[in-house]
Design an enzyme around this catalytic site. Structure first.
Site, short mmCIF file in Angstrom:
data_model
loop_
_atom_site.label_atom_id
_atom_site.label_comp_id
_atom_site.label_asym_id
_atom_site.label_seq_id
_atom_site.Cartn_x
_atom_site.Cartn_y
_atom_site.Cartn_z
N SER A 203 1.14 -1.54 -4.70
CA SER A 203 2.43 -1.79 -4.49
C SER A 203 2.90 -2.74 -5.90
O SER A 203 2.85 -2.43 -6.95
CB SER A 203 2.61 -2.67 -3.32
OG SER A 203 3.80 -2.73 -2.96
N ASP A 438 4.53 7.20 2.72
CA ASP A 438 5.01 5.81 2.35
C ASP A 438 6.34 5.42 2.97
O ASP A 438 7.38 6.11 2.31
CB ASP A 438 4.58 5.47 0.92
CG ASP A 438 4.81 3.95 0.63
OD1 ASP A 438 5.80 3.39 1.32
OD2 ASP A 438 4.11 3.50 -0.47
N HIS A 484 2.48 2.64 3.36
CA HIS A 484 2.67 1.69 2.12
C HIS A 484 1.20 0.89 1.97
O HIS A 484 1.11 0.25 2.56
CB HIS A 484 3.56 0.83 2.16
CG HIS A 484 4.04 0.38 0.96
ND1 HIS A 484 4.02 0.87 -0.28
CD2 HIS A 484 3.81 -1.18 0.70
CE1 HIS A 484 4.18 0.05 -1.24
NE2 HIS A 484 3.93 -1.35 -0.70
#
Ligand SMILES: *[C@@H]1O[C@H](CO)[C@@H](O)[C@H](O)[C@H]1NC(C)=O
Ligand SMILES: *[C@@H]1O[C@H](CO)[C@@H](O)[C@H](O)[C@H]1NC(C)=O
Ligand SMILES: *[C@@H]1O[C@H](CO)[C@@H](O)[C@H](O)[C@H]1NC(C)=O
Ligand SMILES: *[C@@H]1O[C@H](CO)[C@@H](O)[C@H](O)[C@H]1NC(C)=O
Ligand SMILES: *[C@@H]1O[C@H](CO)[C@@H](O)[C@H](O)[C@H]1NC(C)=O
Ligand SMILES: *[C@@H]1O[C@H](CO)[C@@H](O)[C@H](O)[C@H]1NC(C)=O
Ligand SMILES: *[C@@H]1O[C@H](CO)[C@@H](O)[C@H](O)[C@H]1NC(C)=O
Ligand SMILES: *[C@@H]1O[C@H](CO)[C@@H](O)[C@H](O)[C@H]1NC(C)=O
Ligand SMILES: [Ca+2]
Length: 573
Positions: A203, A438, A484
């Protein structure tokens, strides 16, 4: 005192440290002495700030980025440094150094997520278990728990540029530079000995990883990079897109309606990959073959404890489907030019939030504060945490915000420099992965950057040839069903790659090319099952539930991943 320390250093020499135990090395005396040898122009390392503490028989369990591991010992070192010439400047580092007999000449930098530049110790075991000294930085923001958005403004209207550049890439550069030198001196490595340098993060942590590979190519042997927020100017605004679709279409679907639409999408697209397992391993085929309008009329029901007004019971409406369809289509200007992309079909609509207003008995858009705070702080330079409303915000406003952020932060936060030749030339290796479902950072964002790098670096080679060359050092793996930086509860049979740093180490240090990436189902009834992931642009395909997986290429599927961002005159890499 200083003089004595110097004397000790020169008398003791290398041999004494060589066979030392953790207790012997993990002392304030040795770590201060180590810090004394670690010198960089422009930085003052603060001797008295050093803390060091042996930690024995530690363990790490329940992590997704590495397997359970127990019984490891390390030296927990922290210290601070400052930039010469800056007032009130203090950057804190924390380094976990494995017991000497377990140290394997490796360094690992770890990053953060959201607005955080670190994961507060959570990522450090991931390197220690592989014999790597592992570090994190606080970026100079005040503490490991302080995030950049808390300190990015000195006052309304005044950006803290030092903080901005530290967050963008400088803090990580300093972490690896200082951390590697410190590690060498701590174990008294000879100059001729190789210290392998790795990065691991997901991320925002993935963005931080790319920032280092792009800017400091010869500092690294390899990086494991997950779902990176590299198109940051687009990404930070994009999480408002669902709200603007709701607002523009004048309908806020109850969360249950969107969840039902997604459940039906998963049900319908599951088999397209050849295996019925509740996992959409081919969202590209889902894009090609699934008609979302087929969900209209299906009934949904979501019970909710106590508050009866929150029981959601109804049928999927054409308005609800229109909202979902427009969201999946991604942000375009009002006149139809593409500015960004959304998640793949089968991703949850978790980032299209709404709240129930008990007075009006209606669902209302709920602003994502990650995005709201980006607009208020980074774009408007107002020191407030969130947008208070989205009045008058249109698709074009979002595109404008993306453009402002892109231009303003092009040289610091937008992390899409596509020419990685210097890194490739040093022999560095990348394993880049992204959950195909995601819901927050679109999987297509990683595909787009990967393909941009290929096209920029190999302009004269055919698709096949350039792809083959890229896979020699830079591989992208999409993770079927994953969300995610994690698995997803809506597709519990999907695997997650849990030994990726080990795979990277084997690639870098032993030349084992990861044709496919190992992944493990980490939840549900198939928990523990081992699977493999195909390297982009190959895609998984089964010929039946119990058959072998093939990694195949098909052009129509590939084309669904390629977008042209014609809302901009400049190329978006
Ligand atoms: C190490 O920790 C485990 C629990 O994680 C414990 O069972 C074991 O006894 C400990 N070993 C030592 C030597 O302290
Ligand atoms: C490492 O040291 C720091 C500073 O003393 C401390 O705050 C932190 O809790 C320590 N972590 C562990 C795992 O011992
Ligand atoms: C900054 O501006 C916001 C309004 O945009 C205001 O609420 C806040 O009090 C201001 N902060 C300071 C320190 O002036
Ligand atoms: C969607 O599917 C999950 C199981 O995967 C289930 O728990 C949930 O209730 C379903 N939602 C709706 C709205 O049907
Ligand atoms: C595959 O598995 C699903 C669910 O487990 C089942 O419904 C389906 O009939 C199976 N297909 C074949 C060809 O065995
Ligand atoms: C949902 O509503 C319908 C009619 O509006 C009703 O017949 C049904 O029992 C409700 N279902 C639940 C589980 O409350
Ligand atoms: C952001 O602000 C909006 C509007 O005030 C609010 O609905 C939302 O809950 C806020 N988000 C967070 C995470 O605070
Ligand atoms: C991948 O999994 C296979 C089969 O379980 C195993 O033999 C191999 O060592 C694994 N590779 C890595 C890098 O862990
Ligand atoms: Ca499937």
């Amino acid at each position: 005192m200083m003089i004595l320390v110097f004397l000790w250093a020169s008398i003791s020499g290398a041999a004494s440290v060589f066979a030392a135990s953790l207790e012997e090395l993990c002392t304030t005396f040795h770590t201060r002495n180590t810090l004394l040898k670690t010198q960089f122009q422009g930085l003052t390392l603060d001797q008295p700030s050093v803390t060091s503490q042996p930690v024995y028989n530690s363990s790490t369990t329940g992590q997704i980025f590495w397997p359970d591991y127990s019984g490891f010992d390390f030296c927990n070192v922290t210290f601070s440094y400052s930039h010469n010439g800056l007032k009130q400047d203090k950057v804190l580092l924390e380094i976990w150094l494995p017991a000497p007999k377990r140290f394997q000449n490796r360094w690992l930098s770890t990053g953060g997520g959201g607005y955080a530049i670190n994961s507060e110790e959570e990522s450090l075991p991931g390197g220690v278990i592989y014999g790597a000294a592992s570090g994190q930085t606080d970026g100079g923001f005040g503490s490991f728990g302080t995030t950049v958005d808390e300190v990015i403004l000195l006052a309304n209207g005044t950006l803290n540029r030092e903080v901005l550049y530290m967050h963008g890439y400088q803090a990580h550069h300093e972490l690896s530079m200082i951390g590697k030198a410190f590690t060498r001196h701590f174990y008294d490595m000879a100059d001729s000995e190789k210290l392998f340098a790795y990065y691991q993060g997901c991320s925002e942590g993935g963005r931080e990883g790319w920032s280092q590979i792009q800017r400091f190519p010869d500092e690294w042997d390899g990086a494991v990079i997950g779902a990176p927020a590299i198109h940051l100017a687009q990404q930070q605004v994009n999480l408002l897109y669902g709200n603007i679709v709701q607002q523009t279409k004048g309908y806020v679907p109850p969360p249950c309606e969107l969840e039902k639409i997604n459940n039906l999408t998963i049900d319908s697209c599951d088999a397209l990959d050849g295996r019925v397992d509740g996992v959409v391993s081919r969202t590209d085929l889902c894009k090609l073959h699934f008609d979302i309008e087929s969900t209209i009329g299906a009934s949904y029901f979501c019970p909710h404890s106590k508050d009866t007004s929150l029981i959601q019971n109804g049928t999927v409406s054409s308005k609800g489907v229109a909202v979902a369809k427009k969201i999946l289509d991604g942000l375009h200007t009002i006149d139809g030019r593409r500015a960004y992309i959304w998640a793949q079909p089968s991703a949850t609509f978790d980032y299209v939030a709404s709240t129930f207003n008990p007075l009006s008995h209606e669902w209302e858009p709920e602003i994502n504060s990650l995005s709201g705070g980006w607009v208020t702080k980074f774009l408007e330079l107002r020191d407030v945490d969130n947008l208070s409303d989205l009045d008058d915000v249109t698709y074009d406003t979002l595109v404008e915000w993306m453009k402002i952020g892109w231009q303003r932060y092009e040289d610091v936060l937008q992390t899409t420099w596509p020419d990685l030749s210097p890194f490739q030339e040093t022999g560095g290796k990348i394993i880049h992965y992204h959950g195909e479902s995601d819901p927050g950072i679109p999987a297509g964002s990683s595909v787009h950057y990967h393909e941009s790098v290929r096209e920029i670096m190999y302009p004269d080679l055919s698709f096949e040839e350039s792809t083959r060359k890229m896979n020699g050092w830079n591989r992208l793996y999409l993770i079927p069903g994953a969300g995610h930086c994690s698995y997803s509860s809506s597709q519990p049979n999907g695997p997650f790659p849990q030994t990726t740093l080990k795979t990277l180490i084997d690639w870098v240090e032993k030349g084992h090319e990861p044709d496919k990436l190992n992944a493990t189902v980490l939840q549900g009834s198939r928990r523990g099952t081992e699977e493999e992931l195909c390297a982009w642009p190959l895609r998984p395909l089964w010929k039946g539930n119990d058959s072998h997986m093939d990694c195949v290429f098909d052009l129509r599927s590939y084309d669904t991943w390629r977008d042209s961002f014609d809302a901009y005159k400049l190329p978006l890499y």
